[in-house]
Design an enzyme around this catalytic site. Sequence first.
Site, PDB file in Angstrom:
ATOM      1  N   SER A 266     -57.473 -35.802  48.263  1.00 53.91           N
ATOM      2  CA  SER A 266     -56.289 -35.749  47.411  1.00 53.91           C
ATOM      3  C   SER A 266     -55.976 -34.315  47.012  1.00 53.91           C
ATOM      4  O   SER A 266     -56.788 -33.403  47.203  1.00 53.91           O
ATOM      5  CB  SER A 266     -56.524 -36.563  46.147  1.00 53.91           C
ATOM      6  N   LYS A 267     -54.805 -34.145  46.429  1.00 49.04           N
ATOM      7  CA  LYS A 267     -54.396 -32.810  45.964  1.00 49.04           C
ATOM      8  C   LYS A 267     -55.404 -32.296  44.940  1.00 49.04           C
ATOM      9  O   LYS A 267     -55.720 -31.119  44.901  1.00 49.04           O
ATOM     10  CB  LYS A 267     -53.004 -32.889  45.346  1.00 49.04           C
ATOM     11  N   ARG A 268     -55.905 -33.226  44.104  1.00 50.75           N
ATOM     12  CA  ARG A 268     -56.856 -32.814  43.080  1.00 50.75           C
ATOM     13  C   ARG A 268     -58.114 -32.181  43.689  1.00 50.75           C
ATOM     14  O   ARG A 268     -58.650 -31.213  43.156  1.00 50.75           O
ATOM     15  CB  ARG A 268     -57.226 -34.016  42.193  1.00 50.75           C
TER      16      ARG A 268
END
Length: 508
Positions: A266-268
Amino acid sequence: MSERKVRVRFAPSPTGPLHIGGVRTALYNYLFARKNGGDFILRIEDTDSQRFVPGAEEYIIESLKWCGIKIDEGVSVGGPHAPYRQSERKEIYLKYALELVEKGWAYYAFDTAEELDKIRKEYETAGKTFAYNYEVREKLATSLALPQEEVARRLKDSNHWVIRFKMPENEEVSMNDMVRGNVTVNTSTLDDKVLYKAIDQLPTYHLANIVDDHLMEISHVIRGEEWLPSLPLHILLYRAFGWSDTQPEFAHLPLLLKPDGKGKLSKRDGDKLGFPVFPLYWVSPAGETARGYREDGYFPEAFINMLALLGWNPGTEQEIFSMDELIKLFSIEHVGKSGARFNPEKARWFNAQHLKAKNNKELAEIYLPILKEHNIECPLEKAEKICGLIKERATFVTDFWGLSSFFFIAPENYDEKAVKKFWKNDNPKYVAKIGELLAQTDDFSATVTEPIIHEWITENELPMGQVMNSFRLAIVGASMGPSMFDIIEIIGKEETLKRIANASEKLG
Ligand code: GLU
């Protein structure tokens, strides 16, 4: 299997920046198309107006372009099946939804969102989960339960109806997936998906996707694993329309996993570990930003090389590939079943490999504008030489300045640690002597200066490492850089002698 022209599509929804998992899907489609002499089509699936994000479509197109993925047909280039944006194909779908109602494969449902919510809650209280399926469809406000006149009245009076697929009860559906092999699902585990909504006169993903793949003569659907659960419905839709004979073959690609292998990338994860999960820099309409591979200094060829190997392997140890080589070697049989773990370090490694593989002229052309930013004019030939000397040590072109500024700027400060380590004992004297020896030659080619200095060091049995490192400190200001003789060949006699004098003066 019928011999048909290979036609694949990449069908993203413009709901935000394209994730690298999406780029990989596009890449595999493209490789498959090129390998088989087929067409690569870009279709934009924008029927979900609530999730539409302005700028996302442009971002998708620019990303493909940067990656070197050429669109044969579709949004931005046109083609015989235009339009390729589903919102512009609106009129097409109702007819197909109605055809299914007529054939008994679908029905009208009139429940409002509030009614469905209420039922859902009642089920929850009873400890059950609600599914719109064969158990309930004849008890709810549907055309299967209501009298015909009532159905006709409701259809006429309002647009609060949808068309749902009538999922058969208790049937085993067998499907073939090119990656996973045979998959069988019992239809009683599936619900009656909405195919069409009168309220906005739009199809849902499932209907639009099947109708368009059929009309656009798609031969192979290659997409992310998250769509595998939809496959039974899709297979049944092909059957319901009578299109089973020409239905595409399916390949569902394994997920891209976090570096620790636990869950979807994910972007996180990127923010936390400091790597991009998007191909290009992105600014959302609300002003949120996300970094991109392009802006982080990756070469597109390194980026696609890395992506290609996240889920596919060539069956050999080879790791570095050009797009043409990937096209030659790609096959769905070598796509893995299990998730591919993303490795940020490996991503950088791929870039470093592609950087080293570039010739010095190519690199110099990227390097010159960087020099210009530092107000340095440099002849191409000299830039090429420097690139040749530093490329082994660089991961990104953006590393070049840090690795090479000393070619243009004499040290003003000297690295403290290096001073402590090398500017001691007789070393300063030796450096001065090197200056004297070099003053006697005008030819500063490395092949001339190297033997002069080395012979002197050996004849006098001096400590080679200590002497050369102090010399380096005087010229570079730190313990880094390529061979000293290559360096002084480039900076020249005058500058070399000046730097030696400077160092003695400043360091004592
Ligand atoms: N619009 C879908 C997506 O964004 C396409 C899925 C498919 O390829 O069928 O993932």
